[in-house]
Each structure stands twice: as structure tokens, then as C-alpha cells.
Design a protein around this motif. Sequence first.
Motif, short mmCIF file in Angstrom:
data_model
loop_
_atom_site.label_atom_id
_atom_site.label_comp_id
_atom_site.label_asym_id
_atom_site.label_seq_id
_atom_site.Cartn_x
_atom_site.Cartn_y
_atom_site.Cartn_z
N PRO A 29 10.11 0.79 9.55
CA PRO A 29 8.88 1.22 8.86
C PRO A 29 8.39 0.20 7.84
O PRO A 29 7.18 -0.02 7.71
CB PRO A 29 9.30 2.53 8.19
N LEU A 33 4.79 -2.11 8.06
CA LEU A 33 3.77 -2.18 7.01
C LEU A 33 3.57 -3.59 6.49
O LEU A 33 2.43 -4.02 6.26
CB LEU A 33 4.15 -1.26 5.85
N ALA A 46 -0.03 2.62 7.05
CA ALA A 46 0.85 3.80 6.99
C ALA A 46 0.38 4.88 7.95
O ALA A 46 1.20 5.55 8.60
CB ALA A 46 0.91 4.33 5.56
N TRP A 49 1.37 3.97 11.47
CA TRP A 49 2.79 4.25 11.71
C TRP A 49 3.00 5.74 11.98
O TRP A 49 3.78 6.12 12.84
CB TRP A 49 3.63 3.80 10.52
N SER A 259 7.86 4.34 4.76
CA SER A 259 6.51 3.77 4.76
C SER A 259 5.72 4.27 3.55
O SER A 259 4.93 3.54 2.96
CB SER A 259 5.78 4.11 6.05
N LYS A 262 6.98 2.35 0.49
CA LYS A 262 6.50 0.97 0.51
C LYS A 262 5.03 0.90 0.13
O LYS A 262 4.61 0.00 -0.62
CB LYS A 262 6.70 0.38 1.92
N THR A 263 4.24 1.85 0.60
CA THR A 263 2.81 1.84 0.34
C THR A 263 2.51 2.03 -1.14
O THR A 263 1.54 1.46 -1.66
CB THR A 263 2.11 2.95 1.16
#
Length: 420
Positions: A29, A33, A46, A49, A259, A262-263
Amino acid sequence: MNPKAVRAWLLYDWANSAFATTMIAAVLPIFYLEVAAGELEPNRAASYWGFTQTAAMLLVAVAAPVLGAIADYAGKKAFFLRFFTWLGVLSSLLFVFVGQGDYLAASFLFILGAVGFTGGNSFYDALLPEIEPDPGKRDYLSSKGYAYGYIGGGLLLILDLAFIQAPGLFGLPDGLAGTHLAFASVGLWWFLFSIPLFRHFRNDQDAAPLKIGQYAAVGFSRAWTTLKRLPRYPELLKYLLAYWFFNDGINTIITMATSYGKTIGIGTQHLIIALVITQFVGIPFTLLFGRIAERLGSKPSLYLSLGIYLLIVVLGYFMTSAIHFYILAGMVGFAQGGSQAIARSLFSRLIPAGQTAEFYGFLSVSSKFSSMVGPAVFGLVGLLTGSVRFAILTLALFFIAGMLLLRRVDLEKGAREAAA
């Protein structure tokens, strides 16, 4: 029971759990990204995904009845176990060629890998009666395989973290090369630890060959027959509706947590460490939750675990730092194994005796279809609002709906319906 065959069977769970931890939950994931969809706007990446997860679940759900029919009637368990294992292994290895902007290739390979992972599990599960002839001992052996998967997947995830965060120790130029090595390690780990099972099950039983269309007809016919029988068991039907909601919420958290983190700016190292925490916290706390269920009862314990997930979603909306992610990872580890174990136990009390295979097969197929909804909703809300925080908050609706529907289930009445 052959002890070598038992160890070989357990090692397959150890082997393929590498895909679950590294490819589904942790490393892929982030790679998707940052690299594969790195040229896209973060919220859009995102969402893509999430749509990839939905596509994978759709394909797996459509294939599941066919695979079940093949496992039951074809007498080719060993052949198809190898086939789907190699499909998953190959897809993992091919990720070493995925680079910047290759999000379509990454999505395609992940979908293939998910089919290999799920298909392999279908035939791996079908071997259990051959491994353990005594039905009374299969539950323990199955649980032991689950524990092997936790440990094996967790150990490889730690090694993959070292590849990514300290590439110089392994003679690698940078973290991207370490990530590619992590993908390759999944394929190699999966293949090497599957060899003992392949060696013990080289030959299949003789069976009349059928065409794939005939297997599809058998598989979907069985699922449709079970669906038509559900109105005879009203409490079971209500429980299934509740299960589809809260199980979708749980699965979406598992597939989208990295994800999401991370975003909103959580570093890669912190994300993977948090998932390692979840992996190993889950082992003792699953057993502890079993003790809690003995004291409080199954249904209140399930409410407790789902309440924890609801709290996780709400706190996730406000999450801003790595320490927050660590705390939420520990909370997931506390609730995840317990919720799955109790949900499975409750289902077993509501199904008629002598038809467990039929109803568990239907649960497997139907839950895969329902699991498409959560990632799709996550992706759609993220695109429409431009915020993954609103996307994660929508998952609260799945847990609230599941808990409200669960309140309407009368377990004692359901048990009487099943007995009748």
C-alpha cells in the motif's frame, strides 16, 4: 495422522501469510501511494488503491464457488494448490519491475496475487480432513495453522522492514531497491515454505474430469440453494446481515489502514512498525479475548470488540502523529483476532447440524462479495470530498449498522431453529 504431513500443512500458512502482511497490509500500500501512483494527487491515489481492493474482492468472490466445487469434486487438490501458489508467487516476484507511475500494472499484479492467495487457501483448507482424520481435533489444528501464519508473516515483515529502512546493510543502493527486494522475498518465502506440502501431496485422487463450466454450475448452484434455505432460519439470516456489515468494516481497516496513514503524513517506517505491533499483539490478545468471552458471554464480547473498532475509526479521523498510529495498531491487535473468533463461533451455533460445510461455504462466498463495499465506499468518499479523513470516518457506519443488527439476533431462538 502423519506428523510430517501436519508440519508441512502448518508451514503453508506460515508461507502464504507473507502475502497477507507485506502485500495486503504493509509494504505494497505504501509503495502504491509513493511510487506506482506517486504522480497522482494523494487522495486520488488512496482512492485508486481502494478500488483495486474492490476489484480483487469481486474477482475472488466470483471465483470462490467454482474453486470450492473443484476442491470438493475434482480430486485435484494438489494440482490446483500448486497452480494458485505459483500464481501468487509469480505476481509477487513481478513487482520488482513496477516503477514510478506504473499504478495500473501494480493494480493488475495485486489482483492476480489476491486470486492466487485466496485460491491457494481454498485447496489448502480442503486438505484439512486428509491431514487430521479426527473431526474433533481439526479445530485445534486449524487454530495452530492460524498461529503459524501470524508468526511467519510477522517475521518476514520485520526482515522486509530492514530491507527498506537499512538498505546499505544488504548492499542495496536505496529504499526503493529494498522495497523491490521485499516483494521478491514474499514470492521466495511463499514458494520455499510451500515445498514440504507439495512433497507430501504429489498425487491426486482419480476423479471423473469435468469442464470448468460444469464446476461453475455446481458451485453457484450450491450457493444459490443455501441462499434459498436462509428464510427457514430467521435468526441466522439476521446474524448474517450484521456480520456482512461489521466484517466489511474490519476488512476495510486491514486493507486501507496503511494507505490512510501514508496519505495523512505518517512515515513509512512508523507504518510498518505499527503493523508489526498489530501482528504480534494479536497472538496473546486473541487468547485473552477468548477468556473474556467465557466470563461475559459471546455476544457481549463481540459488542466489546466491535466497540473498540468503532473507537479506532473515530480516533483515526483525528490521528496526526506516529504515536497515535502505534496506539491504534495496538487496539486493532487487541480486537482483531477476538472479533473474528467470536463471530465464527456465534455462526456455528446458528447453523443446522450436518450442514456446516454448506453454510460455511456460503459464509465465505457472501462475505467476499460484501467485502467489496467498504473499500469502494472509502475510495468514492475520498474522491468526492478530497479527504481520506472523511473516507475513514464513513467506516463507522459499517460498525454501527452491524451492532444494531446484532442486537436483533436472539441466539437462543436461533439455536432452536437450527436444531429443528
